[in-house]
Scaffold this motif. Sequence first.
Motif, PDB file in Angstrom:
ATOM      1  N   UNK A 152       0.824  -1.209   0.000  1.00 42.54           N
ATOM      2  CA  UNK A 152       0.000   0.000   0.000  1.00 42.54           C
ATOM      3  C   UNK A 152       0.859   1.260   0.000  1.00 42.54           C
ATOM      4  N   UNK A 153       1.938   1.265   0.754  1.00 44.70           N
ATOM      5  CA  UNK A 153       2.747   2.484   0.802  1.00 44.70           C
ATOM      6  C   UNK A 153       3.470   2.734  -0.520  1.00 44.70           C
ATOM      7  N   UNK A 154       3.792   1.665  -1.243  1.00 41.30           N
ATOM      8  CA  UNK A 154       4.405   1.843  -2.560  1.00 41.30           C
ATOM      9  C   UNK A 154       3.375   2.343  -3.558  1.00 41.30           C
ATOM     10  N   UNK A 155       2.184   1.764  -3.522  1.00 45.56           N
ATOM     11  CA  UNK A 155       1.132   2.207  -4.442  1.00 45.56           C
ATOM     12  C   UNK A 155       0.756   3.659  -4.214  1.00 45.56           C
ATOM     13  N   UNK A 156       0.759   4.079  -2.962  1.00 46.92           N
ATOM     14  CA  UNK A 156       0.356   5.446  -2.621  1.00 46.92           C
ATOM     15  C   UNK A 156       1.529   6.425  -2.577  1.00 46.92           C
ATOM     16  N   UNK A 157       2.731   5.962  -2.949  1.00 46.09           N
ATOM     17  CA  UNK A 157       3.926   6.805  -2.962  1.00 46.09           C
ATOM     18  C   UNK A 157       4.167   7.445  -1.591  1.00 46.09           C
ATOM     19  N   UNK A 158       4.060   6.641  -0.551  1.00 44.11           N
ATOM     20  CA  UNK A 158       4.236   7.157   0.798  1.00 44.11           C
ATOM     21  C   UNK A 158       5.720   7.309   1.144  1.00 44.11           C
ATOM     22  N   UNK A 159       5.980   8.112   2.171  1.00 43.35           N
ATOM     23  CA  UNK A 159       7.317   8.279   2.740  1.00 43.35           C
ATOM     24  C   UNK A 159       7.245   7.818   4.191  1.00 43.35           C
ATOM     25  N   UNK A 267      21.758   6.389  -9.172  1.00 43.35           N
ATOM     26  CA  UNK A 267      21.605   5.555 -10.364  1.00 43.35           C
ATOM     27  C   UNK A 267      20.483   6.092 -11.252  1.00 43.35           C
ATOM     28  N   UNK A 268      20.678   6.084 -12.570  1.00 49.24           N
ATOM     29  CA  UNK A 268      19.597   6.540 -13.455  1.00 49.24           C
ATOM     30  C   UNK A 268      18.417   5.581 -13.393  1.00 49.24           C
ATOM     31  N   UNK A 269      17.243   6.120 -13.224  1.00 48.44           N
ATOM     32  CA  UNK A 269      16.015   5.314 -13.189  1.00 48.44           C
ATOM     33  C   UNK A 269      14.864   6.242 -13.549  1.00 48.44           C
ATOM     34  N   UNK A 270      14.456   6.161 -14.804  1.00 48.88           N
ATOM     35  CA  UNK A 270      13.445   7.102 -15.293  1.00 48.88           C
ATOM     36  C   UNK A 270      12.100   6.866 -14.620  1.00 48.88           C
ATOM     37  N   UNK A 271      11.655   5.608 -14.595  1.00 46.19           N
ATOM     38  CA  UNK A 271      10.375   5.258 -13.975  1.00 46.19           C
ATOM     39  C   UNK A 271      10.647   4.709 -12.575  1.00 46.19           C
ATOM     40  N   UNK A 272      10.969   5.604 -11.680  1.00 50.50           N
ATOM     41  CA  UNK A 272      11.359   5.212 -10.331  1.00 50.50           C
ATOM     42  C   UNK A 272      10.132   5.111  -9.440  1.00 50.50           C
ATOM     43  N   UNK A 273       9.960   3.938  -8.840  1.00 45.14           N
ATOM     44  CA  UNK A 273       8.813   3.732  -7.969  1.00 45.14           C
ATOM     45  C   UNK A 273       9.148   3.680  -6.501  1.00 45.14           C
ATOM     46  N   UNK A 274      10.421   3.416  -6.152  1.00 40.50           N
ATOM     47  CA  UNK A 274      10.787   3.242  -4.746  1.00 40.50           C
ATOM     48  C   UNK A 274      12.254   3.573  -4.537  1.00 40.50           C
ATOM     49  N   UNK A 275      12.524   4.312  -3.472  1.00 38.02           N
ATOM     50  CA  UNK A 275      13.876   4.456  -2.926  1.00 38.02           C
ATOM     51  C   UNK A 275      13.826   3.935  -1.494  1.00 38.02           C
ATOM     52  N   UNK A 276      14.663   2.956  -1.204  1.00 34.92           N
ATOM     53  CA  UNK A 276      14.731   2.403   0.151  1.00 34.92           C
ATOM     54  C   UNK A 276      16.161   2.499   0.641  1.00 34.92           C
ATOM     55  N   UNK A 305      11.617  15.055  -6.204  1.00 36.59           N
ATOM     56  CA  UNK A 305      11.667  15.343  -7.634  1.00 36.59           C
ATOM     57  C   UNK A 305      10.901  14.314  -8.453  1.00 36.59           C
ATOM     58  N   UNK A 306      11.009  13.027  -8.097  1.00 37.72           N
ATOM     59  CA  UNK A 306      10.401  11.980  -8.910  1.00 37.72           C
ATOM     60  C   UNK A 306       9.137  11.388  -8.303  1.00 37.72           C
ATOM     61  N   UNK A 307       8.739  11.861  -7.113  1.00 39.89           N
ATOM     62  CA  UNK A 307       7.458  11.486  -6.505  1.00 39.89           C
ATOM     63  C   UNK A 307       7.296   9.974  -6.377  1.00 39.89           C
ATOM     64  N   UNK A 308       8.329   9.310  -5.880  1.00 42.74           N
ATOM     65  CA  UNK A 308       8.271   7.868  -5.680  1.00 42.74           C
ATOM     66  C   UNK A 308       8.067   7.570  -4.199  1.00 42.74           C
ATOM     67  N   UNK A 309       7.905   6.300  -3.866  1.00 40.29           N
ATOM     68  CA  UNK A 309       7.822   5.905  -2.471  1.00 40.29           C
ATOM     69  C   UNK A 309       9.211   5.973  -1.843  1.00 40.29           C
ATOM     70  N   UNK A 310       9.250   6.187  -0.536  1.00 42.15           N
ATOM     71  CA  UNK A 310      10.525   6.324   0.168  1.00 42.15           C
ATOM     72  C   UNK A 310      10.444   5.578   1.492  1.00 42.15           C
ATOM     73  N   UNK A 311      11.419   4.698   1.731  1.00 43.77           N
ATOM     74  CA  UNK A 311      11.467   3.906   2.961  1.00 43.77           C
ATOM     75  C   UNK A 311      12.833   4.071   3.613  1.00 43.77           C
ATOM     76  N   UNK A 312      12.844   4.506   4.869  1.00 47.31           N
ATOM     77  CA  UNK A 312      14.049   4.471   5.694  1.00 47.31           C
ATOM     78  C   UNK A 312      13.847   3.360   6.713  1.00 47.31           C
ATOM     79  N   UNK A 313      14.518   2.238   6.503  1.00 50.17           N
ATOM     80  CA  UNK A 313      14.362   1.082   7.384  1.00 50.17           C
ATOM     81  C   UNK A 313      15.566   0.963   8.303  1.00 50.17           C
ATOM     82  N   UNK A 314      15.329   0.574   9.541  1.00 51.61           N
ATOM     83  CA  UNK A 314      16.422   0.414  10.508  1.00 51.61           C
ATOM     84  C   UNK A 314      15.877  -0.264  11.752  1.00 51.61           C
TER      85      UNK A 314
END
Length: 669
Positions: A152-159, A267-276, A305-314
């Motif tokens: 759900x958080x990836x689909x909704x582009x959550x941070x 890294x180049x990624x035009x269709x970026x959906x997630x940064x973790x 800039x790219x409006x993708x999902x963002x996860x900081x895991x720890x």
Amino acid sequence: MTGSAPVARVLIDSPLPQLDRLFDYEIPEEFAADCAAGVRVRVPLRSAGRVADGYVIEIAERGDYSGALSQIDSVVSPVSILAPEVWALARKLADRAAGNASDIIRIAVPKRQVRVEKAWLALPEAVSTMTTDDVRPVAPMPPEFAPGRIAALINDRERVALDAVPRLVSVVDAAAPGAEPRWVGHWAVTLAAAAAHTLAQGLSAIIAVPDYRDQDQLMAALSGVVAVNRVVRMDARQSNPERYRSILACRGDEPLVIIGNRSAVYAPARNLGLIAMWDDGDPLHSEPLSPYVHARDAALVRQEQQKCALIFASHARSTEVQRLVELGWLGEVGSERAVLPKVIPTAAQESQDRLAAGARIPSAAWREARAGLERGPVLVQVARPGYAPQLSCEDCRASARCLACEGPLSLKRAGATPACSWCGALATSWRCSHCEGTRLRLVGQGSVRTAEDLGRAFPGVRVIVADGERPVMTVPHAPALVIATRGAEPIADGGYAAVLLLDGERMLARESLRVAEDCVRWWANAVALAAPGAPSVLVGVGGPLATAMATWRLSGFMSRELADRRRLRFPPAVRVATVTGSPDAVERALASIADVDGTDILGPVATDDGLRAIVRFDYAAGAATASALKAEVIRIVTSRRKRIVPGSGPVAPLPKLKLRFDDSEPFID
């Protein structure tokens, strides 16, 4: 020259701050076919005969300028290696840190490898070949795993800030039937599932981890849910050709999972959906090269800039992430079922028992270690590698220092010659500078000496030392004592039967603004390697920190740590910049930001490099502060010395000015 020729706007690859802007060049007719945005070119500079490397940022029509433009000298390669999203990220980060965009691009784009590039150009044009085999069903996970929430958080582009489950999980490579299962951290399985879901949506995912140990765990977790041809590795262990091949692979339109260390964020990624990002508090995520941009900051800017999902895991959040959570900019994701490790602080026993207080390993830790060895391996975390991390004079007890550089002397193994920890010089004829004594005394116990002591205490038990010089990745499920320095702990099959966290008091004695935060992270990552229900004994630590570890309320401890930083105006409650240089340059730089609201200045003070000042400023004042200070740097480097008259006497040196934004340790020399 024709007046209608298109114009290439070029960023020159140079560390000079006055060249950190786009220059217009006319595109000759012979280069019109190959000259496109992102390609490498060579262009002339104003000085006669000088040619510089650069990147074409955009192609534009000639503007209002009616004069003659210089022409591009040559097109180095027709490959568009600098992606538009990477250029936009580099420009934004450079402006934020008062640096040069070309310095960031140099980190993001490796040097050209001609053979690799020719082989890539010879390949047939890539077409989308995404199949259902590229993304496999996620294997059943423990009940605390929340795959629906991750999807759900990836689909909704959550941070979000994700509190990883402190547990190990067994994974199997789906592409290798019959292969032995691997034990990896639960965090790796969680991020692998998030990447697989992103890939299934036809989008790419970037996962940044601190080092190769974490990357190996992530690769093992991905092998069960993503086809190997969909995973691109990008890290410091790769050779230049391998890294260049990875960059070219990312330039296509096919969705990929890109994993690596801190540079993977670029890294180049035009269709970026997630940064973790895993364990963003690890100092390996901090870039040591100018303009010193932390991978976490790069991920935050790129997500915007790219409006993708963002996860900081720890397992234990950094104070930077905790600040964003409290501001509401990041959400929080925890496990559906509470999974609390068993952490036992020994501070209560030490306060009641005078002998226990003086012992490095109290009786409670001995009991747990002895009981754990009956079930499997036992992990013992120590503060320092080597035999004796410090030496002192036997007569006056003063710290033993190197006669060449004044660095501390240490002993790597019993019977070895003491050596300097800084320059490595052997102390063959050492003499104390205080009392002229020549005898050395061992101070402290490193990993090797601890292994010797525990080997005598537990005869017949296998002893394994894991540190920077002796890397160990995994240990079997069999009785053994594993002595490891922080961050070098191997993974035990099924988890450790007990974990002893020694030298807590020594770790907390380190001079650092982030010492408590770092210790919580080191201890939490070690506790996460224990088997379910296995005890972890924390030695030499009491108070709120021990309570937070025992109750596993680590976010609450980070919240209190952040509150203390706010009261003192320490980062990350505010941003900081260090200004170092010659006196006149520092004073002018500080005067340029005197009227910026939300700033205050500590210093300047005299150093070996001139004057040094610390500028503290609110996040809202970041753009104005960076712009003003960079303008001073450009003014200094473009100033010209007047012609020197022979015999006019000594010449004053040119002014110097160095900036560093968001230094992780601004108050420690």
